[in-house]
Design a protein around this motif. Structure first.
Motif, PDB file in Angstrom:
ATOM      1  N   HIS A  75       8.461   1.060  -3.525  1.00 16.02           N
ATOM      2  CA  HIS A  75       9.573   1.990  -3.705  1.00 16.02           C
ATOM      3  C   HIS A  75       9.809   2.682  -2.373  1.00 16.02           C
ATOM      4  O   HIS A  75       8.914   2.801  -1.547  1.00 16.02           O
ATOM      5  CB  HIS A  75       9.296   3.007  -4.825  1.00 16.02           C
ATOM      6  CG  HIS A  75       8.140   3.905  -4.560  1.00 16.02           C
ATOM      7  ND1 HIS A  75       8.223   5.056  -3.796  1.00 16.02           N
ATOM      8  CD2 HIS A  75       6.838   3.805  -4.947  1.00 16.02           C
ATOM      9  CE1 HIS A  75       7.039   5.640  -3.747  1.00 16.02           C
ATOM     10  NE2 HIS A  75       6.174   4.901  -4.423  1.00 16.02           N
ATOM     11  N   HIS A  76      11.035   3.110  -2.180  1.00 14.49           N
ATOM     12  CA  HIS A  76      11.453   3.751  -0.936  1.00 14.49           C
ATOM     13  C   HIS A  76      10.981   2.914   0.257  1.00 14.49           C
ATOM     14  O   HIS A  76      11.326   1.757   0.360  1.00 14.49           O
ATOM     15  CB  HIS A  76      10.958   5.194  -0.887  1.00 14.49           C
ATOM     16  CG  HIS A  76      11.568   6.043  -1.959  1.00 14.49           C
ATOM     17  ND1 HIS A  76      11.032   6.122  -3.222  1.00 14.49           N
ATOM     18  CD2 HIS A  76      12.676   6.814  -1.960  1.00 14.49           C
ATOM     19  CE1 HIS A  76      11.781   6.914  -3.965  1.00 14.49           C
ATOM     20  NE2 HIS A  76      12.799   7.354  -3.230  1.00 14.49           N
ATOM     21  N   ASN A  77      10.158   3.477   1.121  1.00 13.75           N
ATOM     22  CA  ASN A  77       9.687   2.725   2.294  1.00 13.75           C
ATOM     23  C   ASN A  77       8.185   2.444   2.210  1.00 13.75           C
ATOM     24  O   ASN A  77       7.520   2.296   3.230  1.00 13.75           O
ATOM     25  CB  ASN A  77      10.018   3.485   3.573  1.00 13.75           C
ATOM     26  CG  ASN A  77       9.220   4.778   3.695  1.00 13.75           C
ATOM     27  OD1 ASN A  77       8.828   5.379   2.697  1.00 13.75           O
ATOM     28  ND2 ASN A  77       8.962   5.203   4.916  1.00 13.75           N
ATOM     29  N   ILE A  78       7.667   2.335   0.984  1.00 13.79           N
ATOM     30  CA  ILE A  78       6.225   2.148   0.770  1.00 13.79           C
ATOM     31  C   ILE A  78       5.991   0.955  -0.147  1.00 13.79           C
ATOM     32  O   ILE A  78       6.728   0.756  -1.112  1.00 13.79           O
ATOM     33  CB  ILE A  78       5.604   3.407   0.133  1.00 13.79           C
ATOM     34  CG1 ILE A  78       5.837   4.624   1.015  1.00 13.79           C
ATOM     35  CG2 ILE A  78       4.115   3.203  -0.136  1.00 13.79           C
ATOM     36  CD1 ILE A  78       5.480   5.933   0.351  1.00 13.79           C
ATOM     37  N   ALA A  79       4.953   0.185   0.158  1.00 11.83           N
ATOM     38  CA  ALA A  79       4.565  -0.928  -0.703  1.00 11.83           C
ATOM     39  C   ALA A  79       3.043  -0.963  -0.830  1.00 11.83           C
ATOM     40  O   ALA A  79       2.334  -0.629   0.114  1.00 11.83           O
ATOM     41  CB  ALA A  79       5.059  -2.252  -0.129  1.00 11.83           C
ATOM     42  N   ARG A  80       2.584  -1.360  -1.994  1.00  8.91           N
ATOM     43  CA  ARG A  80       1.146  -1.600  -2.180  1.00  8.91           C
ATOM     44  C   ARG A  80       0.980  -3.005  -2.731  1.00  8.91           C
ATOM     45  O   ARG A  80       1.807  -3.498  -3.507  1.00  8.91           O
ATOM     46  CB  ARG A  80       0.506  -0.562  -3.087  1.00  8.91           C
ATOM     47  CG  ARG A  80       0.953  -0.625  -4.507  1.00  8.91           C
ATOM     48  CD  ARG A  80       0.214   0.386  -5.371  1.00  8.91           C
ATOM     49  NE  ARG A  80       0.774   0.339  -6.724  1.00  8.91           N
ATOM     50  CZ  ARG A  80       0.237   0.908  -7.760  1.00  8.91           C
ATOM     51  NH1 ARG A  80      -0.885   1.592  -7.630  1.00  8.91           N
ATOM     52  NH2 ARG A  80       0.807   0.819  -8.939  1.00  8.91           N
ATOM     53  N   PHE A  81      -0.090  -3.639  -2.303  1.00  8.12           N
ATOM     54  CA  PHE A  81      -0.311  -5.030  -2.704  1.00  8.12           C
ATOM     55  C   PHE A  81      -1.793  -5.357  -2.596  1.00  8.12           C
ATOM     56  O   PHE A  81      -2.514  -4.823  -1.761  1.00  8.12           O
ATOM     57  CB  PHE A  81       0.518  -5.988  -1.845  1.00  8.12           C
ATOM     58  CG  PHE A  81       0.283  -5.840  -0.369  1.00  8.12           C
ATOM     59  CD1 PHE A  81      -0.605  -6.666   0.296  1.00  8.12           C
ATOM     60  CD2 PHE A  81       0.946  -4.858   0.361  1.00  8.12           C
ATOM     61  CE1 PHE A  81      -0.831  -6.518   1.658  1.00  8.12           C
ATOM     62  CE2 PHE A  81       0.730  -4.702   1.717  1.00  8.12           C
ATOM     63  CZ  PHE A  81      -0.156  -5.532   2.365  1.00  8.12           C
ATOM     64  N   THR A  82      -2.226  -6.240  -3.465  1.00  8.29           N
ATOM     65  CA  THR A  82      -3.607  -6.718  -3.461  1.00  8.29           C
ATOM     66  C   THR A  82      -3.652  -8.048  -2.733  1.00  8.29           C
ATOM     67  O   THR A  82      -2.729  -8.853  -2.819  1.00  8.29           O
ATOM     68  CB  THR A  82      -4.123  -6.865  -4.905  1.00  8.29           C
ATOM     69  OG1 THR A  82      -4.037  -5.581  -5.545  1.00  8.29           O
ATOM     70  CG2 THR A  82      -5.567  -7.339  -4.942  1.00  8.29           C
ATOM     71  N   TRP A  83      -4.738  -8.274  -2.021  1.00  3.53           N
ATOM     72  CA  TRP A  83      -4.930  -9.509  -1.270  1.00  3.53           C
ATOM     73  C   TRP A  83      -6.369  -9.999  -1.476  1.00  3.53           C
ATOM     74  O   TRP A  83      -7.239  -9.239  -1.910  1.00  3.53           O
ATOM     75  CB  TRP A  83      -4.642  -9.319   0.216  1.00  3.53           C
ATOM     76  CG  TRP A  83      -5.370  -8.149   0.819  1.00  3.53           C
ATOM     77  CD1 TRP A  83      -4.889  -6.869   0.969  1.00  3.53           C
ATOM     78  CD2 TRP A  83      -6.721  -8.123   1.302  1.00  3.53           C
ATOM     79  NE1 TRP A  83      -5.855  -6.067   1.530  1.00  3.53           N
ATOM     80  CE2 TRP A  83      -6.996  -6.808   1.739  1.00  3.53           C
ATOM     81  CE3 TRP A  83      -7.727  -9.071   1.402  1.00  3.53           C
ATOM     82  CZ2 TRP A  83      -8.230  -6.429   2.270  1.00  3.53           C
ATOM     83  CZ3 TRP A  83      -8.957  -8.692   1.936  1.00  3.53           C
ATOM     84  CH2 TRP A  83      -9.189  -7.387   2.366  1.00  3.53           C
ATOM     85  N   GLU A  84      -6.576 -11.244  -1.184  1.00  2.00           N
ATOM     86  CA  GLU A  84      -7.911 -11.859  -1.236  1.00  2.00           C
ATOM     87  C   GLU A  84      -8.189 -12.571   0.076  1.00  2.00           C
ATOM     88  O   GLU A  84      -7.260 -13.018   0.746  1.00  2.00           O
ATOM     89  CB  GLU A  84      -7.987 -12.902  -2.351  1.00  2.00           C
ATOM     90  CG  GLU A  84      -7.742 -12.389  -3.733  1.00  2.00           C
ATOM     91  CD  GLU A  84      -7.770 -13.501  -4.772  1.00  2.00           C
ATOM     92  OE1 GLU A  84      -8.003 -13.163  -5.930  1.00  2.00           O
ATOM     93  OE2 GLU A  84      -7.532 -14.683  -4.429  1.00  2.00           O
ATOM     94  N   LEU A  85      -9.455 -12.701   0.392  1.00  2.00           N
ATOM     95  CA  LEU A  85      -9.899 -13.476   1.545  1.00  2.00           C
ATOM     96  C   LEU A  85     -10.971 -14.431   1.062  1.00  2.00           C
ATOM     97  O   LEU A  85     -11.963 -14.009   0.451  1.00  2.00           O
ATOM     98  CB  LEU A  85     -10.466 -12.559   2.637  1.00  2.00           C
ATOM     99  CG  LEU A  85     -11.097 -13.256   3.839  1.00  2.00           C
ATOM    100  CD1 LEU A  85     -10.033 -14.027   4.634  1.00  2.00           C
ATOM    101  CD2 LEU A  85     -11.797 -12.242   4.723  1.00  2.00           C
ATOM    102  N   GLY A  86     -10.758 -15.711   1.305  1.00  2.00           N
ATOM    103  CA  GLY A  86     -11.738 -16.711   0.891  1.00  2.00           C
ATOM    104  C   GLY A  86     -11.363 -18.068   1.442  1.00  2.00           C
ATOM    105  O   GLY A  86     -10.369 -18.215   2.152  1.00  2.00           O
TER     106      GLY A  86
END
Length: 120
Positions: A75-86
């Protein structure tokens, strides 16, 4: 922000880019002039420091890839996201989520990272 998903995918692609020149060029394109990246392992201020931070992560986890894990919430100028490393196609060794703050022009200005799963 209809293109946020694409920006996050490009962000993760930077973390997977092993060619130093290509990675640095992508950082220059995607990040503001004075960006900040913060996670539990350190602080990187500026494009060069972010590039070094990513290179260090690649050395610590050779052959591993970052990939999205879920949908991007923004929303607005912000984002949240989950990521993985493998390993490609394998179980994630590390899982985290980032909160990105974008400049008015859509470039990354600040990223705050959190680690949910780390190797023992």
């Amino acid at each position: 922000m209809s293109d946020v998903q694409q920006r996050i995918e490009r962000y993760l692609a930077i973390w997977n880019e092993t060619d130093p020149a290509a990675r640095r060029a992508a950082i220059g394109e995607m990040w503001t002039e004075r960006p900040l990246y913060v996670d539990p392992l350190g602080v990187a201020e500026g494009r060069d420091a972010i590039d070094g931070f990513i290179g260090a992560a690649q050395q610590q986890f050779p052959g591993m890839v970052f990939r999205p894990a879920g949908t991007v919430d923004a929303h607005h100028n912000i984002a949240r996201f989950t990521w993985e490393l493998g390993p490609e196609g394998g179980e994630a060794l590390v899982v985290g989520f980032d909160v990105a703050v974008f400049a008015d022009d859509g470039r990354f200005d600040r990223v705050h990272g959190f680690l949910d799963k780390v190797p023992g």
